[in-house]
Design a protein around this motif. Structure first.
Motif, PDB file in Angstrom:
ATOM      1  N   SER A 174      42.035 -23.323  34.455  1.00 47.19           N
ATOM      2  CA  SER A 174      41.971 -23.053  35.899  1.00 47.19           C
ATOM      3  C   SER A 174      41.309 -24.206  36.651  1.00 47.19           C
ATOM      4  O   SER A 174      41.591 -24.443  37.825  1.00 47.19           O
ATOM      5  N   TRP A 219      37.936 -16.288  25.192  1.00 51.46           N
ATOM      6  CA  TRP A 219      39.217 -16.324  25.926  1.00 51.46           C
ATOM      7  C   TRP A 219      38.983 -16.792  27.353  1.00 51.46           C
ATOM      8  O   TRP A 219      39.697 -17.638  27.885  1.00 51.46           O
ATOM      9  N   GLN A 220      37.971 -16.196  27.993  1.00 47.23           N
ATOM     10  CA  GLN A 220      37.683 -16.484  29.389  1.00 47.23           C
ATOM     11  C   GLN A 220      37.349 -17.964  29.580  1.00 47.23           C
ATOM     12  O   GLN A 220      37.815 -18.605  30.525  1.00 47.23           O
ATOM     13  N   GLN A 227      40.503 -19.984  29.517  1.00 48.57           N
ATOM     14  CA  GLN A 227      41.274 -19.825  30.777  1.00 48.57           C
ATOM     15  C   GLN A 227      40.609 -20.646  31.888  1.00 48.57           C
ATOM     16  O   GLN A 227      41.289 -21.267  32.700  1.00 48.57           O
TER      17      GLN A 227
END
Ligand code: NAD
Ligand code: IPM
Ligand code: MN
Length: 365
Positions: free
Chosen positions: A331, A323-324, A327
């Protein structure tokens, strides 16, 4: 070295494109954890109908039966092409619903998640999104209108008619209610029950059973909302929701609205969980309008891998890392075209590049 058998059903339309990226991520996770993910591909959906004469071939059933988990891409054709397949062999009726029924995957988890930093993807105003959208829709997946008795024919007046019934028994409601309360208990301890008891008797029973189950969860607050009003609140005040539970058809519609408030259905992964087997798929369809162009957003498919790592293999840390990593790619200012807006300063990338960047970010974790 542990081995997990995974059935891979790439499906139709953008399925193969987004599955390729998800597999890239899965293979890397396997290597760095010394786990053998034994991937077995099998045909499923319209592609299977044309190649094997059936949308859910016997061989695919065998591969799925033997698997520890199933990873599934979207299936389906556009409206016109669907007509080339007999109604009961169309991939939705002929493959997807039978898959759900075969493994009794009654609990469908559809997270609707957008951290504050990515709020610009949403069509909603920043003041509505606040600190971000983070809710989960729990959709009953093997009951209701989808699986009730159906009849079509000619009535006494010589007119064509159709009759489809919305069927639930108390056990079916009880088990999904328990899943919803358990999920709410692990999160913010508030459960929004979505219903239509002002019209549907199915909702009257649903609410009755849900309240009975709720007596075992005095720590979880229950809020009852009519489904039509819930559709509005999802736009006007989505942050009031944490866990939402609903019957099959309501969940189909509201979860696509969930994708809408995030900015794209490409941000919607899901998990479909039964007593003995779970399968993982994006919530969206095969996106025939963009298939073959290499621009589909693979987040939903990679997110489905993340859900599989957590829910089928207890690999919570690696799930979070995936997930990170996704993201982080956003970003850094990258995105697939579905999330771009005229004023946004994003670097638009292909499906494959998105997968490569997620992998690069994942390697840093
Ligand atoms: P869809 O979800 O395929 O597409 C709706 C819109 O969202 C399209 O504009 C599409 O381009 C966009 N979209 C969806 N996923 C995307 C992604 N990952 N990246 C970028 N954009 C994305 O819905 P539809 O067009 O109504 O249905 C197409 C077919 O898919 C139908 O045959 C339908 O039955 C089937 N379907 C299958 C599933 C499933 O396999 N679980 C789910 C929904 C629909
Ligand atoms: C979904 C899809 C399916 C559903 C269709 C393709 C049968 O829309 O998974 O949301 O309605 O459940
Ligand atoms: Mn749907």
């Amino acid at each position: 070295m542990s081995t997990y058998k995974i059935a891979v059903l790439e499906g139709d339309g953008i399925g193969p494109e987004i599955m390729r990226e998800a597999i890239k991520i899965l293979r890397f996770i396997g290597e760095r954890n010394e786990i053998e993910f034994d991937l077995k591909s099998a045909t499923f959906g319209a592609a299977a109908y044309f190649s094997d004469g059936h949308p859910f071939p016997t061989e695919t059933k065998r591969v799925c039966d033997e698997a520890d988990a199933i990873l599934k891409g979207p299936i389906g054709l556009n409206h016109e092409d669907s007509k080339k397949i007999p109604v009961d062999m169309q991939p939705e009726r002929g493959a997807l619903l039978p898959l759900r029924k075969r493994y009794n995957t009654f609990a469908n988890f559809r997270p609707v998640f957008l951290p504050q930093g990515l709020a610009h993807f949403s069509p909603l105003k920043p003041e509505i999104i606040g600190k971000g959208i983070d809710l989960i829709m729990i959709r009953e997946l093997v009951g209701g209108l989808y699986f009730g008795a159906k009849e079509t024919g000619i009535n006494e007046d010589g007119k064509r008619f159709v009759n489809e019934s919305l069927e639930y028994n108390e056990d079916q409601i009880k088990r999904i209610a328990k899943v919803a309360f358990d999920t709410a208990r692990k999160r913010k301890k508030i459960l929004h029950n979505i219903h239509k008891s002002n019209v549907l008797k199915s909702s009257v029973l649903w609410n009755e059973v849900l309240e009975e189950v709720g007596s075992d969860y005095p720590d979880v607050e229950v809020v009852h909302i009519l489904v039509d009003a819930a559709a509005t609140y999802l736009c006007l005040n989505p942050t009031q929701f944490d866990v939402m539970v609903m019957e099959n058809m309501f969940g189909d519609i509201l979860s696509d609205q969930g994708g809408g408030i995030l900015g794209s259905l490409g941000l919607m992964p899901s998990a479909c969980v039964g007593p003995n087997k779970a399968y993982y798929e994006p919530s969206h369809g095969s996106a025939p309008d963009i298939a073959g162009k290499g621009i589909a957003n693979p987040y939903s498919m990679i997110g489905s891998v993340a859900m599989m790592l957590e829910m089928s293999f207890n690999m919570d840390e690696e799930s979070k890392n995936v997930w990170q990593a996704m993201q982080s790619v956003f970003s850094l200012g990258f995105s697939t075209p579905d999330l771009s807006k005229p004023e946004s300063n994003l670097e638009l990338i292909s499906t494959e590049k998105f997968g490569d960047l997620v992998l690069a970010e994942l390697k840093k974790t």
